[in-house]
Write a protein that holds these residues in place. Structure first.
Motif, PDB file in Angstrom:
ATOM      1  N   PRO A   7       0.817  -1.215   0.000  1.00  0.00           N
ATOM      2  CA  PRO A   7       0.000   0.000   0.000  1.00  0.00           C
ATOM      3  C   PRO A   7       0.854   1.271   0.000  1.00  0.00           C
ATOM      4  N   SER A   8       0.372   2.247  -0.739  1.00  0.00           N
ATOM      5  CA  SER A   8       1.034   3.552  -0.731  1.00  0.00           C
ATOM      6  C   SER A   8       0.542   4.346   0.476  1.00  0.00           C
ATOM      7  N   ALA A   9       1.238   5.433   0.758  1.00  0.00           N
ATOM      8  CA  ALA A   9       0.830   6.337   1.839  1.00  0.00           C
ATOM      9  C   ALA A   9       0.965   7.755   1.303  1.00  0.00           C
ATOM     10  N   GLU A  10       0.018   8.607   1.665  1.00  0.00           N
ATOM     11  CA  GLU A  10       0.086  10.014   1.253  1.00  0.00           C
ATOM     12  C   GLU A  10       0.141  10.907   2.473  1.00  0.00           C
ATOM     13  N   ARG A  11       0.921  11.961   2.348  1.00  0.00           N
ATOM     14  CA  ARG A  11       0.991  12.966   3.399  1.00  0.00           C
ATOM     15  C   ARG A  11       0.876  14.333   2.740  1.00  0.00           C
ATOM     16  N   ASP A  12       0.141  15.221   3.382  1.00  0.00           N
ATOM     17  CA  ASP A  12      -0.013  16.592   2.895  1.00  0.00           C
ATOM     18  C   ASP A  12       0.738  17.532   3.819  1.00  0.00           C
ATOM     19  N   PHE A  13       1.337  18.557   3.214  1.00  0.00           N
ATOM     20  CA  PHE A  13       2.105  19.558   3.940  1.00  0.00           C
ATOM     21  C   PHE A  13       1.746  20.928   3.395  1.00  0.00           C
ATOM     22  N   ALA A  14       1.776  21.948   4.253  1.00  0.00           N
ATOM     23  CA  ALA A  14       1.614  23.330   3.787  1.00  0.00           C
ATOM     24  C   ALA A  14       2.782  24.140   4.338  1.00  0.00           C
ATOM     25  N   PHE A  15       3.386  24.925   3.466  1.00  0.00           N
ATOM     26  CA  PHE A  15       4.542  25.745   3.828  1.00  0.00           C
ATOM     27  C   PHE A  15       4.239  27.202   3.536  1.00  0.00           C
ATOM     28  N   VAL A  16       4.711  28.078   4.412  1.00  0.00           N
ATOM     29  CA  VAL A  16       4.606  29.525   4.189  1.00  0.00           C
ATOM     30  C   VAL A  16       5.984  30.017   3.795  1.00  0.00           C
ATOM     31  N   MET A  17       6.018  30.804   2.699  1.00  0.00           N
ATOM     32  CA  MET A  17       7.299  31.262   2.168  1.00  0.00           C
ATOM     33  C   MET A  17       7.134  32.577   1.425  1.00  0.00           C
ATOM     34  N   ASP A  18       8.245  33.110   0.974  1.00  0.00           N
ATOM     35  CA  ASP A  18       8.243  34.305   0.148  1.00  0.00           C
ATOM     36  C   ASP A  18       7.483  34.009  -1.137  1.00  0.00           C
ATOM     37  N   ALA A  19       6.673  34.947  -1.563  1.00  0.00           N
ATOM     38  CA  ALA A  19       5.836  34.755  -2.753  1.00  0.00           C
ATOM     39  C   ALA A  19       6.655  34.538  -4.022  1.00  0.00           C
ATOM     40  N   ALA A  20       7.921  34.940  -4.021  1.00  0.00           N
ATOM     41  CA  ALA A  20       8.754  34.807  -5.214  1.00  0.00           C
ATOM     42  C   ALA A  20       9.307  33.397  -5.406  1.00  0.00           C
ATOM     43  N   VAL A  21       9.208  32.541  -4.409  1.00  0.00           N
ATOM     44  CA  VAL A  21       9.737  31.183  -4.517  1.00  0.00           C
ATOM     45  C   VAL A  21       8.909  30.410  -5.544  1.00  0.00           C
ATOM     46  N   GLU A  22       9.600  29.739  -6.472  1.00  0.00           N
ATOM     47  CA  GLU A  22       8.914  29.010  -7.528  1.00  0.00           C
ATOM     48  C   GLU A  22       8.484  27.623  -7.056  1.00  0.00           C
ATOM     49  N   ALA A  23       7.312  27.223  -7.485  1.00  0.00           N
ATOM     50  CA  ALA A  23       6.737  25.937  -7.088  1.00  0.00           C
ATOM     51  C   ALA A  23       7.641  24.777  -7.485  1.00  0.00           C
ATOM     52  N   ASP A  24       8.296  24.878  -8.614  1.00  0.00           N
ATOM     53  CA  ASP A  24       9.150  23.793  -9.091  1.00  0.00           C
ATOM     54  C   ASP A  24      10.262  23.475  -8.097  1.00  0.00           C
ATOM     55  N   ALA A  25      10.788  24.486  -7.428  1.00  0.00           N
ATOM     56  CA  ALA A  25      11.843  24.262  -6.431  1.00  0.00           C
ATOM     57  C   ALA A  25      11.315  23.410  -5.275  1.00  0.00           C
ATOM     58  N   LEU A  26      10.065  23.649  -4.883  1.00  0.00           N
ATOM     59  CA  LEU A  26       9.465  22.859  -3.801  1.00  0.00           C
ATOM     60  C   LEU A  26       9.286  21.407  -4.227  1.00  0.00           C
ATOM     61  N   LEU A  27       8.785  21.215  -5.427  1.00  0.00           N
ATOM     62  CA  LEU A  27       8.552  19.858  -5.917  1.00  0.00           C
ATOM     63  C   LEU A  27       9.848  19.075  -6.038  1.00  0.00           C
ATOM     64  N   ARG A  28      10.885  19.698  -6.564  1.00  0.00           N
ATOM     65  CA  ARG A  28      12.186  19.026  -6.674  1.00  0.00           C
ATOM     66  C   ARG A  28      12.714  18.646  -5.295  1.00  0.00           C
ATOM     67  N   ALA A  29      12.598  19.562  -4.337  1.00  0.00           N
ATOM     68  CA  ALA A  29      13.080  19.286  -2.984  1.00  0.00           C
ATOM     69  C   ALA A  29      12.303  18.145  -2.349  1.00  0.00           C
ATOM     70  N   ALA A  30      10.989  18.162  -2.487  1.00  0.00           N
ATOM     71  CA  ALA A  30      10.159  17.119  -1.886  1.00  0.00           C
ATOM     72  C   ALA A  30      10.469  15.761  -2.504  1.00  0.00           C
ATOM     73  N   ARG A  31      10.539  15.712  -3.822  1.00  0.00           N
ATOM     74  CA  ARG A  31      10.801  14.442  -4.504  1.00  0.00           C
ATOM     75  C   ARG A  31      12.182  13.901  -4.168  1.00  0.00           C
ATOM     76  N   GLY A  32      13.131  14.798  -3.966  1.00  0.00           N
ATOM     77  CA  GLY A  32      14.505  14.381  -3.679  1.00  0.00           C
ATOM     78  C   GLY A  32      14.752  13.993  -2.234  1.00  0.00           C
ATOM     79  N   ALA A  33      13.776  14.179  -1.364  1.00  0.00           N
ATOM     80  CA  ALA A  33      13.971  13.895   0.060  1.00  0.00           C
ATOM     81  C   ALA A  33      14.190  12.411   0.323  1.00  0.00           C
TER      82      ALA A  33
END
Length: 98
Positions: A7-33
């Motif tokens: 079985p897979s497992a899903e987790r949701d997270f919410a982060f507060v950051m500077d509005a200029a931060v690009e979404a792609d940077a978050l996705l790369r970081a999360a996937r690379g964890a």
């Protein structure tokens, strides 16, 4: 993508950051964890408003873990979740929204 018997497992997270931060940077970081267990990471919400402060946004991510060889324990899921939080906070300069 190969199907798993476990079985897979899903987790949701919410982060507060500077509005200029690009979404792609978050996705790369999360996937690379944890490249062995993290199957996908997707953004499902972005919020900007006065409650967050000027120039700030909240970005919500959903991360899916897919083990290939066993069922994950709660401790293993929590460990990967902690790695995701640390990686995204480092990449974005943001903080986990509580």
């Amino acid at each position: 993508l190969q199907a798993s018997d476990y079985p897979s497992a899903e987790r949701d997270f919410a982060f507060v950051m500077d509005a200029a931060v690009e979404a792609d940077a978050l996705l790369r970081a999360a996937r690379g964890a944890d490249k062995q267990l993290i199957e996908s990471a997707t953004i499902f919400d972005v919020f900007e408003g006065p409650s967050l402060g000027e120039g700030r946004k909240s970005v919500a991510l959903s991360v899916r873990l897919q083990p290939k060889d066993r069922t994950l324990t709660d401790e293993e899921i929590d460990s990967v979740a902690a790695k995701v939080v640390a990686a995204v906070e480092k990449a974005s300069g943001g903080t986990l929204r509580t």
